[in-house]
Design a protein around this motif. Sequence first.
Motif, PDB file in Angstrom:
ATOM      1  N   ALA A 187       0.638  -1.206  -0.017  1.00 21.66           N
ATOM      2  CA  ALA A 187       0.017  -0.046   0.057  1.00 21.66           C
ATOM      3  C   ALA A 187       0.961   1.463   0.031  1.00 21.66           C
ATOM      4  O   ALA A 187       1.934   1.291   0.445  1.00 21.66           O
ATOM      5  N   THR A 188       0.443   2.339  -0.446  1.00 24.96           N
ATOM      6  CA  THR A 188       0.913   3.641  -0.353  1.00 24.96           C
ATOM      7  C   THR A 188      -0.140   4.694   0.143  1.00 24.96           C
ATOM      8  O   THR A 188      -1.246   4.508  -0.189  1.00 24.96           O
ATOM      9  N   MET A 189       0.294   5.424   1.427  1.00 27.11           N
ATOM     10  CA  MET A 189      -0.501   6.353   2.059  1.00 27.11           C
ATOM     11  C   MET A 189       0.226   7.553   1.567  1.00 27.11           C
ATOM     12  O   MET A 189       0.929   8.249   2.328  1.00 27.11           O
ATOM     13  N   PRO A 190      -0.399   8.370   0.770  1.00 25.95           N
ATOM     14  CA  PRO A 190       0.019   9.488   0.370  1.00 25.95           C
ATOM     15  C   PRO A 190      -0.240  10.712   1.343  1.00 25.95           C
ATOM     16  O   PRO A 190      -1.147  10.842   2.212  1.00 25.95           O
ATOM     17  N   ASN A 191       0.707  11.433   1.439  1.00 23.68           N
ATOM     18  CA  ASN A 191       0.674  12.804   2.273  1.00 23.68           C
ATOM     19  C   ASN A 191       0.287  12.495   3.733  1.00 23.68           C
ATOM     20  O   ASN A 191      -0.767  13.151   4.167  1.00 23.68           O
TER      21      ASN A 191
END
Length: 183
Positions: free
Chosen positions: A139-143
Motif C-alpha cells: 500500500a501507499t499512504m500519500p501525504n
Amino acid sequence: MSIRLATVEDVPQILEIYAPYVENTAVSFEYTVPTPEGFTARFLSVTAHFPWLVWEEEGVILGYAYGSLPFERAAYQWCAAASIYLCPEAQGRGIGKSLYTELERLLQLQGYRKVYAVITTANEGSVAFHRAVGYRHTATMPNCGYKFGKWYGTVWMEKDLNAWDVPPGEPTSIQCVPKPDGE
C-alpha cells in the motif's frame, strides 16, 4: 565484522547513527532526536520481545536492524515490522542485506508469519532495497507526514516468513530462540 544482538551499552552508538536521519531527512518522521534516556527506554521496550541487531566492525557499530509490532490488537500478533538504519559508510556494502537476513531468520524462529516495512516516500533507496530482498508493495499512504515544510507519504511493503497454517501458539520472545551466529 559481525552481526550480534545489541545491548544497552550499544545505545549511544545506535543513537549516533539514527540522529542524522531525524535531523536532516524525512526518512524518519520524528522531529527531534530522542534523548539518550528516551532512546534507551525505546530500546528496552523493543528488546523485551524482539531482536535488535547491530553490525559491528572493530568495536564500531555501522548499522542496526530490529523488529517491532506494527499493530497492537491480538489478532495481529503474528505480524512484525522491520526497521534498519546504516551509517553512510556502511551503505552499498551488503550490510543491510546481511542484517535483514538474520533479522528475518530470528523473526521466523519466533513464529512470525509476516514482516512489514513502512518506508517514507522520501526514501526511494529503501523501497528499492526492500524490493531487492523480497518484499512486495502492499500500500501507499500519500501525504500522511509533514516534515521540513513538505508532505510525504509512506509505502508499506511486506514479506511472508512462515507458512499460513494454524500457528502452534503465540510468537515467542527473542530470549527463547537461538542467538545469531558468532554469539
